[in-house]
Design a protein around this motif. Sequence first.
Motif, mmCIF file in Angstrom:
data_model
loop_
_atom_site.group_PDB
_atom_site.id
_atom_site.type_symbol
_atom_site.label_atom_id
_atom_site.label_comp_id
_atom_site.label_asym_id
_atom_site.label_seq_id
_atom_site.Cartn_x
_atom_site.Cartn_y
_atom_site.Cartn_z
ATOM 1 N N GLU A 191 0.850 -1.194 0.000
ATOM 2 C CA GLU A 191 0.000 0.000 0.000
ATOM 3 C C GLU A 191 0.881 1.237 0.000
ATOM 4 O O GLU A 191 1.944 1.248 0.620
ATOM 5 N N GLU A 192 0.439 2.270 -0.710
ATOM 6 C CA GLU A 192 1.148 3.546 -0.714
ATOM 7 C C GLU A 192 0.303 4.596 -0.016
ATOM 8 O O GLU A 192 -0.903 4.677 -0.255
ATOM 9 N N PHE A 193 0.937 5.370 0.836
ATOM 10 C CA PHE A 193 0.307 6.518 1.463
ATOM 11 C C PHE A 193 1.005 7.726 0.852
ATOM 12 O O PHE A 193 2.031 8.194 1.350
ATOM 13 N N GLU A 194 0.463 8.172 -0.274
ATOM 14 C CA GLU A 194 1.089 9.173 -1.145
ATOM 15 C C GLU A 194 1.678 10.334 -0.359
ATOM 16 O O GLU A 194 1.029 10.940 0.481
ATOM 17 N N GLY A 195 2.945 10.596 -0.658
ATOM 18 C CA GLY A 195 3.652 11.703 -0.034
ATOM 19 C C GLY A 195 4.209 11.381 1.335
ATOM 20 O O GLY A 195 4.946 12.179 1.907
ATOM 21 N N HIS A 196 3.893 10.212 1.894
ATOM 22 C CA HIS A 196 4.332 9.920 3.259
ATOM 23 C C HIS A 196 5.152 8.639 3.389
ATOM 24 O O HIS A 196 6.299 8.678 3.807
ATOM 25 N N HIS A 197 4.569 7.468 3.064
ATOM 26 C CA HIS A 197 5.313 6.214 3.173
ATOM 27 C C HIS A 197 4.688 5.127 2.313
ATOM 28 O O HIS A 197 3.558 5.259 1.841
ATOM 29 N N VAL A 198 5.463 4.045 2.111
ATOM 30 C CA VAL A 198 5.020 2.888 1.341
ATOM 31 C C VAL A 198 5.112 1.676 2.265
ATOM 32 O O VAL A 198 6.144 1.439 2.886
ATOM 33 N N VAL A 199 4.013 0.921 2.364
ATOM 34 C CA VAL A 199 4.009 -0.327 3.117
ATOM 35 C C VAL A 199 4.402 -1.436 2.148
ATOM 36 O O VAL A 199 3.825 -1.558 1.066
#
Length: 146
Positions: A120-128
Motif C-alpha cells: 500500500e502507498e500513502f502518497e507523499g508519506h510512506h510505502v508499506v
Amino acid sequence: MANRITLTLDCADAKLLGDFWKTALGYVDVPPPAPFRTRAEWHASFGLPEDDSVDDLAWLCDPEGIGPRLSILKVPEPKRAKNRLHIDIRVPGHGTAEERWARIRAESERLVAAGGAVLEEFEGHHVVMADPEGNEFCVAAAASEA
C-alpha cells in the motif's frame, strides 16, 4: 549503559531473507566469533543434530555498528498474521516534500526488484511493503524530515 537489541525474523528460507535484508539495509553477515574462521565452523562446534543446518539462519549487522543486528531463523510454522512489530527503512536526504516522496518511491522500486512487494502507498508519506516471505515493513523519509 543501555541494553542493545537484535531484531529476529522467523522464516522458511533464511538465505532468501538474509540476501533480501542485506540489500534492503546495506547490512553484512556478522563475522564468526574468534577463533572460528567461518560461521559453519562455529555452528559445528555446538554439536547440534545433523538436520540443524547453518543455512537455517542468518545473522546480519550494520557495517558501521550503528543499527541493531538482525537474526533470521528458519522455523517450521508459516507466518499466520500481520506483524505486530515491523521495520521502517528511513530514506535519507533533504529537500521538498516532492523530492522526499521521489526518493521513497525510488527505494520501494529498488526493493521490489530485490524481491519485495508493495502492499500500500500513502502518497507523499510512506510505502508499506513486504519482504519475500510477507513480513511487512515501511519505506519513509528519515525521521528528522517526517
